[in-house]
Write a protein that holds these residues in place. Structure first.
Motif, mmCIF file in Angstrom:
data_model
loop_
_atom_site.group_PDB
_atom_site.id
_atom_site.type_symbol
_atom_site.label_atom_id
_atom_site.label_comp_id
_atom_site.label_asym_id
_atom_site.label_seq_id
_atom_site.Cartn_x
_atom_site.Cartn_y
_atom_site.Cartn_z
ATOM 1 N N ARG A 1 -2.860 25.014 -87.704
ATOM 2 C CA ARG A 1 -2.179 26.056 -86.940
ATOM 3 C C ARG A 1 -1.180 26.838 -87.744
ATOM 4 O O ARG A 1 -0.605 26.335 -88.698
ATOM 5 C CB ARG A 1 -1.462 25.386 -85.766
ATOM 6 C CG ARG A 1 -2.452 24.989 -84.726
ATOM 7 C CD ARG A 1 -2.072 23.730 -83.982
ATOM 8 N NE ARG A 1 -3.121 23.463 -83.007
ATOM 9 C CZ ARG A 1 -4.227 22.778 -83.290
ATOM 10 N NH1 ARG A 1 -4.402 22.232 -84.486
ATOM 11 N NH2 ARG A 1 -5.161 22.625 -82.385
ATOM 12 N N GLY B 1 -1.133 17.928 -77.896
ATOM 13 C CA GLY B 1 -1.153 19.319 -78.302
ATOM 14 C C GLY B 1 -0.981 20.272 -77.156
ATOM 15 O O GLY B 1 -0.100 21.127 -77.146
ATOM 16 N N GLN B 2 -1.837 20.128 -76.149
ATOM 17 C CA GLN B 2 -1.886 21.122 -75.085
ATOM 18 C C GLN B 2 -0.929 20.758 -73.952
ATOM 19 O O GLN B 2 -0.534 19.608 -73.801
ATOM 20 C CB GLN B 2 -3.306 21.229 -74.545
ATOM 21 C CG GLN B 2 -4.305 21.675 -75.610
ATOM 22 C CD GLN B 2 -5.722 21.647 -75.077
ATOM 23 O OE1 GLN B 2 -6.195 22.622 -74.549
ATOM 24 N NE2 GLN B 2 -6.378 20.513 -75.204
ATOM 25 N N HIS C 1 -4.097 28.776 -80.685
ATOM 26 C CA HIS C 1 -5.549 28.569 -80.683
ATOM 27 C C HIS C 1 -6.372 29.824 -80.944
ATOM 28 O O HIS C 1 -6.217 30.444 -81.979
ATOM 29 C CB HIS C 1 -5.986 27.921 -79.366
ATOM 30 C CG HIS C 1 -5.437 26.534 -79.244
ATOM 31 N ND1 HIS C 1 -5.458 25.831 -78.089
ATOM 32 C CD2 HIS C 1 -4.839 25.729 -80.148
ATOM 33 C CE1 HIS C 1 -4.906 24.654 -78.275
ATOM 34 N NE2 HIS C 1 -4.522 24.571 -79.516
#
Ligand code: MGD
Ligand code: MGD
Ligand code: SF4
Ligand code: MO
Length: 880
Positions: free
Chosen positions: A581, A321-322, A587
């Motif tokens: 999301r 994800g990040q 986020h």
């Protein structure tokens, strides 16, 4: 200057150039992850490089202090707690958005010198299940695949991934792959019809949490059909046990467990079995589950058994994800790893003691994120340093997290923004350098290490996270081991550790980069690990030679017993709430929330609900509803859609107290977690829902930074020109509520009745100060018209009247924004379709929508289907 995007794990290369007072951001055509493309978030990066809202200097108890004072205080207070209660009374909670160099230092300080395992990261909420599964299956946390595999695949399975919105540039590559190879088949496994279903040849809207059954059934199908790979079989351990565990999962049984038509289940199995080049991309719909690790292993089982791994176009590909979730996995950011992907074995502890020259290396894993905050709540952990993450928003059981932070003796937060839900609890706030200011490396989903480069001076007194940690380490007496002057020195140490006594036993090995000079590090080109003597230029795919990292060199299948969500729905909690999301927000919105155009597509927390469920609960479209779980409640706007399967809801994870009242969905999410990975079940929470009433709803426009009078519900959206728009809901007379915001020197222009209808525009010295519109239901106003009036005050009676009315007297409204890149609205698009723009290409030519990042293409297609159904039918008839 070339750098890397700070948002998702695609890890796109970005080029930044000075432009006037500001910056111009474009895609880096030379970067292998994106070859020049950017999604809407990446393309809007320049708009986030603003001083507004930044944390500019250290603070203690809300007061500005010098760095010296702040760092002394951090060190003294940590030291005092460690002396009195031992090293396990302190903890770090880090983030996949830190740079590798920051992360390495944090881990070294906690595990190597403070001597506690208590450093965990938000990757626990994200990748932990995939890490556990890779380690159990392959013997190492080593992602076998790369993005180039998209171009070679015959079948691509997206399991619990909405890549169209969450990995948009990788998604564009997939779209392109399908254009170039129309035979490519795409299967989407997701309980809701997400934007990614746009490309799906087969969508399996399975019962939430039932993926384990689906993949167990796949393994059984492969075994029964003789699809086991003969070269692979001798390289596999635990085959018999695993097949035995899958034996009951006949297609009929799977169809029943997943509530899917058996024919569709078999169609998926046939596709998977018949092709060698099959890629399974999975993400949070699989990982975030109380049985997440087993679900990941069920996917790995099918790939390993049929040999679909390590070859172009095939493999089990966990999308990270990040931007640096992978880097965190490498340095040991997870509490159950030591460093350089080493586990807590006596041999590794000894190795690290020698490498770090420390006799205090932690000997036990520390607390995992959810356990950590529970221990804080119980007062067992007394100090926590939170860096690069916003746990008051993103951890499950949010009310308990807030209580824990409230009672914690020492909360240190390093942040780039001044006001976040977490920094509200901070005793000590440390200003961190943001993207564009900080300098280091990140690793993306495909193991590719890229540089994030500094191209602008730091705001205020912001400093790199690694520097703060090293300064505190020195004050704690560990100076010699934390004596770096430049991040490249940290990188070299990290690279050297990865190769230290490795001899091919540990997958993560970048010893080939351990000798980089500072200049070479500055210029480092994107490269996929391992980078060592065998692979000096890095390596695209792993496991082609069928050698794995368990001591016997084999891979391991894992017997899986599928289980559903920890708590099922019931009469009292009849709906299963899914969270995730939206396309344009990142986020907890601390950066994307600054950019007006990123809030145009979706500007309020919503709950997507099937119309049948809405009808049953008496919920009207676009009204406010209250959602309640055993753990907490929230308010959101009802969005009725047949994309939801009946019985399920979807709520975005992003909203928080900086942007709205009662919009934190994680207050509802239970702290249940996977026993192996510790990852929470963020996707399945049983809830109930009811409509939520207020006497009136309003829209308030004003120059930003105002404290609202107490009000039952509000939601803030920045719009162009520094104006804020609030949506409001409250009881009583709207005029009374508004009074407190009006200044005596303002001139007022008003219209309304004695009840809830009230419009007001406030003027001062010829400029609009405030515009307010209230009615029994959410008033419909033309935001562009109102925002423009703040910039250029209307100068005719007619235009002042239009402002008071909240909409133009003539002309066509643009409607809700669909394409954020060009600000194209739904009404404009609908009008163009009615006038004959019957495909996305024509719409793009006429209105530009969809021609930049492409993430609105699924919606454009939907609008075409809606406004020109005959055309859509004709098209589908043609392709059938
Ligand atoms: N725009 C945007 N992009 C992002 C991020 C962001 O905040 N905004 N964050 C980044 C990060 S850190 C991450 S981890 C990734 C996450 O990327 P994704 O995992 O793609 O995103 P999510 O929306 O969390 O969830 C993905 C899908 O899982 C589905 N799902 C829910 N329950 C189940 C289930 O039981 N089975 C299956 N098969 N599917 C299920 C959801 O309906 C949803 O469509 O996105 C990254 N990219
Ligand atoms: N219900 C629900 N909850 C979820 C999820 C879900 O799908 N559903 N997804 C989970 C997942 S996958 C993730 S990854 C998490 C993400 O959740 P968080 O990590 O809490 O979210 P972010 O908003 O990315 O927080 C990053 C913070 O770091 C700050 N920051 C940015 N850059 C820097 C820097 O360089 N240094 C420092 N010190 N600070 C910086 C930002 O301003 C921001 O406040 O949420 C998890 N929570
Ligand atoms: S796809 Fe991800 S990495 Fe690429 S520009 Fe968008 S957010 Fe950034
Ligand atoms: Mo994540």
């Amino acid at each position: 200057m070339k750098t890397t995007c700070p948002y998702c794990g695609v890890g796109c290369g970005v080029e930044v150039n000075a432009q006037g007072e500001g910056w111009r951001v474009s895609g880096d055509g030379d970067h292998p992850a994106n070859t020049g493309r950017l999604c809407v978030k990446g393309a809007a990066l320049a708009e986030t490089l603003i001083p507004a809202g930044r944390l500019l200097w250290p603070q203690i108890a809300g007061r500005r202090v010098s760095w010296q004072t702040a760092l002394d205080s951090v060190a003294e207070r940590l030291q005092a707690i460690i002396q009195q209660h031992g090293p396990n009374a302190v903890a770090f909670y880090a983030s996949g958005q830190l740079l590798t160099e920051d992360y390495y230092v944090a881990n070294k300080l906690m595990k190597g010198f403070i001597g506690s395992g208590n450093i965990d990261t938000n990757s626990r909420l994200c990748m932990a299940s995939a890490v556990t599964a890779y380690k159990r299956a392959l013997g190492a946390d080593a992602v076998p695949c790369c993005y180039e595999d998209f171009d070679h695949a015959e079948v691509i399975v997206l399991a619990g991934s909405n890549a169209a919105w969450t990995h948009p540039v990788a998604w564009q590559r997939l779209v392109q792959a399908k254009q170039q190879n129309p035979a490519l088949r795409v299967v989407v496994i997701d309980p809701r019809r997400s934007a990614s279903c746009d490309l799906a040849d087969l969508h399996l809207p399975l019962t939430p949490g039932s993926d384990g059954a689906l993949f167990n059934g796949l393994l059984r199908w492969l075994a029964q059909g003789g699809y086991g790979d003969s070269v692979m079989q001798p390289q596999l351990d635990q085959v018999a046990e695993t097949l035995a565990a899958a034996a009951d999962w006949t297609p009929a049984h799977v169809a029943q467990a997943c509530q899917l038509p058996q024919e569709e289940v078999e169609q998926f199995y046939r596709l998977f079995a018949a092709h060698q080049r099959v890629l399974t991309l999975w993400c949070m719909g699989i990982n975030q589950s109380s049985s997440g690790s087993d679900k990941c292993n069920a996917i790995l089982n099918a790939h390993l058994f049929s040999g679909k791994i390590g070859r172009p176009g095939s493999g089990p590909f966990s999308l990270t994800g990040q931007p640096n979730a992978m880097g965190g996995r490498e340095v040991g950011g997870l509490a159950n790893q030591l460093a350089a992907q080493m586990d807590f074995t006596p041999e590794n502890i000894d190795r690290l003691q020698r490498f770090w020259r420390s006799d205090r290396v932690a000997t036990q894993p520390g607390l995992k994120a959810v356990d950590l905050f529970q221990a804080i709540g119980r007062g067992e952990v007394k100090a926590v340093w939170i860096m690069g993450t916003n746990p008051a928003v993103s951890l499950p059981d949010g009310n308990a997290v807030a209580q824990a932070l409230q009672r914690c003796e020492l909360v240190i937060v390093s942040e780039v923004m001044r006001a976040t839900d977490t920094s509200a609890f901070a005793d000590i706030l440390l200003p961190a350098q943001a993207w564009g200011e900080k300098n280091g490396t990140v690793t993306n989903s495909e193991r590719r290490i890229s540089r994030q480069r500094a191209f602008m001076p730091a705001q205020g007194e912001a400093r790199p996270d690694w520097w703060m940690l090293a300064q505190v380490a020195q004050r704690l007496g560990y100076g010699a081991a934390f004596n770096w002057q430049h991040p490249a020195e940290i990188f070299r140490e990290h690279a050297a550790l990865s190769g230290f006594e490795n001899q091919g036993r540990r997958a993560f090995d970048i010893s080939g980069l351990a000798q980089l000079s500072n200049l070479q590090w500055e210029r480092l080109q994107p490269v996929q690990w391992p980078v060592n003597g065998d692979f000096p230029q890095g390596r695209a795919r792993l496991f082609g030679e069928r050698r794995f990292y368990h001591p016997d060199g084999r891979a391991r299948l894992l017997p899986v017993t599928p289980v559903g969500p920890r708590v099922a729905t019931s009469q009292r909690w009849p709906l299963m709430m899914n969270t995730g999301r939206i396309r344009d927000q990142w986020h907890t919105m601390t950066r994307t929330g600054l950019v007006p155009r990123l809030l145009q597509h979706t500007s309020e927390p919503f709950v997507a609900i099937h119309p049948d469920d809405a009808l049953r609960q008496g919920i009207w479209p676009d009204t406010l509803v209250r959602i309640q779980s055993r753990h907490g409640w929230m308010i959101a706007r009802a969005s009725l859609t047949e994309d939801q399967t009946p019985g399920t809801l979807f709520v975005p994870m992003h909203w928080n107290q900086q942007y709205c009242a009662e919009g934190n969905v994680d207050r509802l999410v239970a702290p249940w977690r996977c026993p192996h990975s510790g990852q929470p079940e963020s996707k399945q929470t049983p809830v109930r829902i009811q409509s939520w009433h207020s006497d009136w709803q309003g829209m308030l426009f004003l120059r930003d930074n105002v404290t609202l009078n107490p009000i039952r519900w509000w939601c803030r959206v920045p719009i162009a020109g520094g104006i804020a728009r609030f949506t409001l809901a409250h009881d009583g007379d709207p005029r009374c509520w508004l009074q407190g915001l009006l200044k005596p020197e303002w001139t007022l222009q008003q219209a309304g009745d004695e009840r809830d209808f009230h419009h007001l525009v406030a003027w001062y010295q010829g400029e609009v100060q405030l515009a307010f519109y209230a009615a029994a239901r959410r008033p419909v106003v033309d935001e562009t018209l109102i925002a423009t009036a703040f910039q250029q005050p209307p100068d005719s009676a007619a235009s002042r009247f239009a402002l008071l009315a909240g909409r133009a007297m003539q002309g066509e409204a643009r409607g809700k924004t669909v394409c954020s890149c060009f600000g194209t609205g739904e009404q404009q698009i609908a009008a163009a379709i009615r006038q004959g723009a019957l495909n996305c290409a024509t719409l793009g030519q006429q209105l530009k929508c969809g021609t930049n990042c492409g993430s609105c293409l699924p919606e454009l297609k939907k609008l075409i289907a809606q406004h020109a159904p005959q055309q859509a039918e004709a098209e589908s008839g043609r392709s059938a």
